[in-house]
Design a protein around this motif. Structure first.
Motif, short mmCIF file in Angstrom:
data_model
loop_
_atom_site.label_atom_id
_atom_site.label_comp_id
_atom_site.label_asym_id
_atom_site.label_seq_id
_atom_site.Cartn_x
_atom_site.Cartn_y
_atom_site.Cartn_z
N PRO A 204 0.80 -1.20 -0.07
CA PRO A 204 0.02 0.05 -0.10
C PRO A 204 0.76 1.20 -0.01
CG PRO A 204 -0.09 -1.04 2.29
CD PRO A 204 0.68 -2.06 1.24
N ASP A 205 0.14 2.40 -0.03
CA ASP A 205 0.93 3.73 -0.07
C ASP A 205 1.37 3.89 1.38
OD1 ASP A 205 0.65 4.26 -2.75
OD2 ASP A 205 -1.29 5.01 -2.30
N LEU A 206 2.57 3.57 1.85
CA LEU A 206 2.97 3.65 2.93
C LEU A 206 4.14 4.84 3.14
CD1 LEU A 206 3.43 -0.32 4.03
CD2 LEU A 206 1.61 1.28 4.74
N PRO A 207 4.20 5.60 4.37
CA PRO A 207 5.33 6.17 4.35
C PRO A 207 6.61 5.52 4.48
CG PRO A 207 3.81 6.72 6.07
CD PRO A 207 3.40 5.39 5.41
N PRO A 208 7.78 6.16 3.96
CA PRO A 208 9.05 5.25 4.13
C PRO A 208 9.27 4.82 5.80
CG PRO A 208 9.15 7.07 2.75
CD PRO A 208 8.06 7.27 3.32
N GLY A 209 9.88 3.73 5.64
CA GLY A 209 10.18 3.33 7.08
C GLY A 209 10.36 1.80 7.18
N VAL A 210 10.72 1.33 8.51
CA VAL A 210 10.95 -0.24 8.74
C VAL A 210 9.44 -0.73 9.39
CG1 VAL A 210 11.97 -2.16 9.96
CG2 VAL A 210 13.36 0.15 8.80
#
Length: 238
Positions: A204-210
């Motif tokens: 999905p359209d997720l913010p960058p990250g872990v």
């Protein structure tokens, strides 16, 4: 699970109302051909290139023998041709591959007694009990959009293989969820395929990250179960 063992699970025998079980091998990894050749090099002076030539000659020779209507006996076992399908009359011809028939040609390999004995002697078996107490289990994850990359970006299509992965996509409580470092949960909107052994879905359209990746499943109409499949998946900017 160590690669030096064969993992198996038990399947209930419904013909006996589930009173007995049958073993089934699971999670078998594939050793690619080039690695088979490298393992064949061990304890011999023959190199991979020569082994590949010999293997090609072996395959071509067995193919020619089978195409001449004979069986081929080898140290691996006996190779033969098997005909399959249904003919409606004695006068009908066997036509493999014709679009209006179910006639098929299948190649059969019956392993030699020596090979079966050697495999059985060296095989290490490990029982997996997950199917008796169903728990989702991931064996591998693959980026189908960019096979050479380990990180992901939104819209990438991922494939997870394992056990007990199936999700009822009509149930809003079930699904695939991405959990960020702040424990915020993002539900995966697009699931392409959902079967017990595999999930295919779009990032999905997720913010960058872990992110950790969870599934929420219900087994046999019972309690909703939250299962962490992967702890650290990196999502990058598009």
């Amino acid at each position: 699970m160590k690669e030096l063992s064969l993992e198996y699970k038990l399947i209930r025998n419904h013909l006996q109302n589930g009173k007995s079980f049958s073993p089934r091998a699971i999670n078998q990894k594939t050793v690619r051909y080039e690695n088979v050749l490298k393992e064949m090099e061990h304890n011999t002076a023959i190199r991979s290139a020569d082994l590949q030539l010999a293997m090609n000659q072996f395959m071509n020779t067995v193919t020619d023998i089978l195409a001449r209507g004979m069986k081929a006996e080898t140290p691996l076992g006996v190779f033969s041709v098997v005909l399959q399908g249904r003919l409606n009359s004695i006068g009908e011809e066997f036509r493999p591959g014709a679009p209006d028939t179910n006639h098929r040609i299948r190649l059969q390999w019956i392993s030699s007694a020596g090979m079966k004995k050697n495999v059985a002697h060296n095989l290490v078996l490990v029982k997996n009990m997950d199917n008796l107490h169903p728990v989702p289990k991931a064996v591998s994850i693959r980026n189908m959009s960019k096979p050479n990359l380990k990180n992901f970006v939104p819209k990438d299509v991922l494939e997870i293989k394992g056990m007990n992965l199936k999700i009822n996509t009509d149930d809003d409580e079930q699904g695939i969820f991405w959990i960020d470092a702040d424990k915020r949960s993002f539900k995966n909107k697009t699931i392409v395929e959902s079967i017990p052994s595999k999930l295919v879905f779009q990032v999905p359209d997720l913010p960058p990250g872990v992110y950790a990746l969870e599934t929420h499943n219900i087994f046999a109409g019972k309690v909703l179960r939250h299962t962490n499949l992967f702890k650290e998946l990196t999502v990058c900017e598009v």
